[in-house]
Structure formats: structure tokens, C-alpha cells
Enzyme design. Sequence first.
Site, PDB file in Angstrom:
ATOM      1  N   LYS A 277       3.886  27.166  54.940  1.00 23.72           N
ATOM      2  CA  LYS A 277       5.566  26.947  54.526  1.00 23.72           C
ATOM      3  C   LYS A 277       5.933  25.641  54.060  1.00 23.72           C
ATOM      4  O   LYS A 277       5.034  24.726  54.417  1.00 23.72           O
ATOM      5  CB  LYS A 277       6.413  27.420  55.553  1.00 23.72           C
ATOM      6  CG  LYS A 277       6.425  28.718  55.898  1.00 23.72           C
ATOM      7  CD  LYS A 277       7.442  29.004  57.149  1.00 23.72           C
ATOM      8  CE  LYS A 277       7.461  30.433  57.794  1.00 23.72           C
ATOM      9  NZ  LYS A 277       7.859  31.461  56.780  1.00 23.72           N
ATOM     10  N   ARG A 351       4.416  41.237  60.472  1.00 23.24           N
ATOM     11  CA  ARG A 351       4.060  42.600  60.464  1.00 23.24           C
ATOM     12  C   ARG A 351       2.759  43.130  60.995  1.00 23.24           C
ATOM     13  O   ARG A 351       2.528  43.851  61.358  1.00 23.24           O
ATOM     14  CB  ARG A 351       4.213  43.269  58.835  1.00 23.24           C
ATOM     15  CG  ARG A 351       3.380  42.431  57.981  1.00 23.24           C
ATOM     16  CD  ARG A 351       3.808  42.490  56.545  1.00 23.24           C
ATOM     17  NE  ARG A 351       5.062  41.549  56.398  1.00 23.24           N
ATOM     18  CZ  ARG A 351       5.713  41.539  55.108  1.00 23.24           C
ATOM     19  NH1 ARG A 351       5.187  42.303  54.102  1.00 23.24           N
ATOM     20  NH2 ARG A 351       6.704  40.934  54.840  1.00 23.24           N
TER      21      ARG A 351
HETATM   22  N1  BES Z   1       9.189  34.325  60.149  1.00 21.20           N
HETATM   23  C1  BES Z   1       8.935  34.431  58.876  1.00 21.20           C
HETATM   24  C2  BES Z   1      10.522  35.068  58.108  1.00 21.20           C
HETATM   25  C3  BES Z   1      11.661  34.304  58.242  1.00 21.20           C
HETATM   26  C4  BES Z   1      12.300  33.580  57.265  1.00 21.20           C
HETATM   27  C5  BES Z   1      12.554  34.460  59.619  1.00 21.20           C
HETATM   28  C6  BES Z   1      13.447  32.951  57.352  1.00 21.20           C
HETATM   29  C7  BES Z   1      13.640  33.510  59.313  1.00 21.20           C
HETATM   30  C8  BES Z   1      14.090  32.712  58.574  1.00 21.20           C
HETATM   31  C9  BES Z   1       8.001  35.525  58.476  1.00 21.20           C
HETATM   32  O1  BES Z   1       6.959  35.538  58.928  1.00 21.20           O
HETATM   33  C10 BES Z   1       7.792  35.255  56.838  1.00 21.20           C
HETATM   34  O2  BES Z   1       7.328  34.254  56.671  1.00 21.20           O
HETATM   35  N2  BES Z   1       8.048  36.073  56.013  1.00 21.20           N
HETATM   36  C11 BES Z   1       7.952  35.950  54.415  1.00 21.20           C
HETATM   37  C12 BES Z   1       7.103  37.096  54.115  1.00 21.20           C
HETATM   38  C13 BES Z   1       6.532  36.895  52.674  1.00 21.20           C
HETATM   39  C14 BES Z   1       5.348  36.079  52.752  1.00 21.20           C
HETATM   40  C15 BES Z   1       6.182  38.078  52.040  1.00 21.20           C
HETATM   41  C16 BES Z   1       9.120  35.462  53.903  1.00 21.20           C
HETATM   42  O3  BES Z   1      10.163  36.174  54.171  1.00 21.20           O
HETATM   43  O4  BES Z   1       9.179  34.790  53.017  1.00 21.20           O
HETATM   44 MN    MN Z   2       5.513  33.994  58.198  1.00 23.55          MN
END
Ligand code: BES
Ligand code: MN
Length: 497
Positions: A277, A351
Amino acid sequence: MQVRVLDADPISHPTPLLAVPVFEGTSGAEGLLSRLDAVTERGVSRALGTSDVKGRLRDEVIVYGSGSGPERVALLGAGALEGLDREGVRRLAARAVRAAERLGLASVSLCLEGADTLEASVLGQAAAEGACLAAWRYTELKGPPREGDPPIPVTAVELLGATAIEALRAGATAGEAVAAGENLARTLQSRPGNLATPSHLASEAERVASDTGLRVTIFDEARLAEEGMHAILAVSRGSQEEARLIVLEHRGGREGEPPMVLVGKGLTFDAGGISLKPAGGMEDMKFDMSGGAAVIGAMHAIATLGVPANVVGIVPSSENLPSGSALKPGDVIRTLAGKTVEVTNTDAEGRLILADALAWGARLRPAAMVDCATLTGAVVIGLGNHAAAVLGTDEGLIEELREAGSRSGERCWPLPLWEEYRKQLESETADLVNVGGRPAGTITAACFLSEFVEDIPWAHLDIAGTAYGDGKLPYQRKGGYGFPTRLLVEWVRSRAA
Ligand code: BES
Ligand code: MN
Ligand code: ZN
């Protein structure tokens, strides 16, 4: 925090602060307000004579007592009496606690006389929830208070009622239990990733179990491998911290009665893995275990309340970090359910750990299974911070959750889970990919989860926009909200009834 329900006359009850709702349309001192006028040297009617207190929700005026009853009276604008609902009562009780907090008072009495358009038990529960949530604060990593620090926390709340005191008291006891569960969830959420590791969550679950009589089973990495939970292990591979799967069991129902299963994502820090990230705001990813925290908090409350049903809480927990041993984009993993997954983005890890946890839950043949997870950034775009998304395989269950959400003040709103979306998860090399592209990110994530629940009535709550935040409501603070602990407990109790 102590909540007491009293059948006391507000005008003669000694208290440092008496909080009294002023409903819209109150033109002068009538009824209780007129009786209070007599013990505040006409302070109440003088305040009502100005435009300072008009029943608007932002109105708040303090007047001073003159006798042996309340030392101070806080007149809190409370909107229209006919519009007063559970959430209104929660916020009102929270504002009473905040008023005491600002004045540096350790206790406050809230007058519920006249707010009896709601059933007494409902009123008592909502008031106790609002007060206990408002009083909570996360202080365990701070030194002793210094000059200028926020005042001492409020430690006692009295709810003053006139009628149905026993029902009011029963409701308040339930509200205290629900809020204690939610506050436990908030404490776990608040702990930074270096403290709240998967093994820490596991030992907290063990402590909760021994305090409340829940059964607990912790799967360590050896057990996870033995069972075939390679999705959890794959996510955890880049981390020095060992993964865990936590199982808490409440046996309040008949022997052999199919349980309700609650599953919560317990990702204690989500850096994204190799699909790293960006740095900005990454510290908030300590909150990626919010679903797991809410399930532990809800199980605590369910045990305390002695809910007459069998309930199982499952929390898959790991970190998601990049390293030389981390899961890589393109890797294919085998899940507990036997399906293979091509991991095109290691940041879609929630997931993956949920796939194994849901498959485990489905093996228990539950009556229904509900998971909650900070799963997608897309849900924040779709619904913002005011509702979680709910998606699932059973329309009746989705409706139950929507209603439990509205009663608990932790709302959720449906998104469709049509089979057309499944196409986005097709893989060349495995049974499915873990990411379905940009369109409908929340839906394709839920669609992925649905592959692991067999034929169990199941619903998923995406809480990425509602689990934590700036603390805008009177009973919230900046940080973790404990969401959806109240929703889960309300749903379980409504099913058990
Ligand atoms: N934990 C994150 C989702 C999240 C985003 C929680 C913002 C709280 C605030 C999750 O594991 C994630 O990184 N999701 C990605 C999925 C994508 C790579 C398909 C996302 O939502 O960007
Ligand atoms: Mn994630
Ligand atoms: Zn995540």
C-alpha cells in the site's frame, strides 16, 4: 462505568449534574421543567425564555441549583418528542456524559421522565449504551494525566425514571452488557499492531472465555496446516508473527441445535504484502482487525446476556506484510474448501483468510452465518461512513440484519450479489482469482466469499467505512467504534427470541 436506575424525584435528588431533555415546541417551563424552575432560582424558565434552548439537537445550557437537589441542570435540546428513537436516546445519554466530562464531574444523572414514548426496556438499553460508550476512553498507553489533560472520566450514570422502573432497569442491564462488548472491541481496535498481534487477539479471546464461560479453541500454525487452511497461512507467510484462528462458543441453546456463526476479519496489520500500500495513512491499517474485534466483543456480550441460543464466533487472524518469504502476485494457493485461488493482488488478503474461516464455519452446519470485515476501499466510495454494505445468499437474513442495524444504530444497506459478477473472478490457472478488477469492488469481494459458504444462509458486512473514524457522534471517539458489535448482538438476540 456504573449505571444505576432510580425511581427518584429529579427535583430533590442530590446529584452534581442532572441532564434533562428539552423537546421541540417547549415554549416555557411546564411539567418537570417548571418543577425544576423552583429549585434553580428560576434558572430554567430564564434559559427557556431566551433563544438559547429551543429543543434543537445542538442546544445545551447549564443552570445552577439552589437547594439540596441537583447542583447543576443541563438542559439538552432533544428534537421532537414524537421523533425520539433508540439512536436519539443513545446520543442524548452520551451528551449527558460529555457535559459531565467537560465540567470535570465523575457522575451524572439523566432524567428519562417524559421520554416514555419508547418502551421502558428499549429506553433503558439505549440510554445505558449511549452513556457507557461515551464514557469509554483508550488510555492504557498514556502516562499519568498532566495539567491540561482532559478531565477525569465519568464513572457513574444514574437513569431517573418515573414509570416501569423494573423494565427500565432490565433494559439498562442489557445495554451495559452490549456496550461493554463494544468497548472491548474498541480497546482491541485501538491497540497498535505491535501489541495487537494474532497471538495477542488469541490470548484476549482466552481471557474473555475464562471471564464469561465461553468455550475457546485456538488453532496455531501447526493446526492450521493440519486442517488445510493454506489461505490463512499464505497471507501470513510474509510476517514474523504467527497466524491464529480463534473459535469462541456460547452454548445457550439446546444440545445439537444448529448455531448462529459470526465470523470477523482479524487482520492485525495490513501493509498490502508484496502489493504494498502507499505510505499515507497506512497506520490506520491496524484497524484491519475490526471485524474480529467486533466478533470477540459480541461473543462477550452474548455470554454476559445469557442469550438462549448456540452461537459460535470465528476470527481468522494474521498480518499482511511484504518480505522475502511473502506470498507473491501470481501465486496459487489451495483453500480449506479445496478450491484453488490465483492471487493477482496480495492486498486482497481479507477474502483469503475469510475463505478458510467461512469454510470452517460452514462445516458446523449453522442455521445462519454472518461475517464482518474491513474488506474493500470501494465500500467507502459507495456508502461513505454511515452504513456498512450487506450482501449475501439469503434475502430473509439480509432483511434481518438491516432491521437489527437500524435498531442498534449500526446500519447496513444491501448491494446485489447477482451471478453476473462471478465472471470477474475467472482465472486461467486456478478455480478463481482473488481480485475482480475495479468495477463493483465490494460486490466481487463478497462474490469471492460466497464461493466458500456452501449452502448455508450467509451474509457479509463490509465495514471498511464504518469500523473507525473521526468520532463524529456523541458516543464515539476518534479511532475504533466497535462497529458492528451492537448490530451482531441485536441480530443474535432477535433470532433467539
Ligand atoms: N483492508 C483493506 C480494505 C480497506 C481499505 C479497509 C480502506 C479500510 C479502509 C483490504 O485488505 C484491501 O486492501 N482491499 C483492497 C482490495 C483490492 C486490492 C481489490 C482495496 O479495497 O483496495
Ligand atoms: Mn489489503
Ligand atoms: Zn485488509
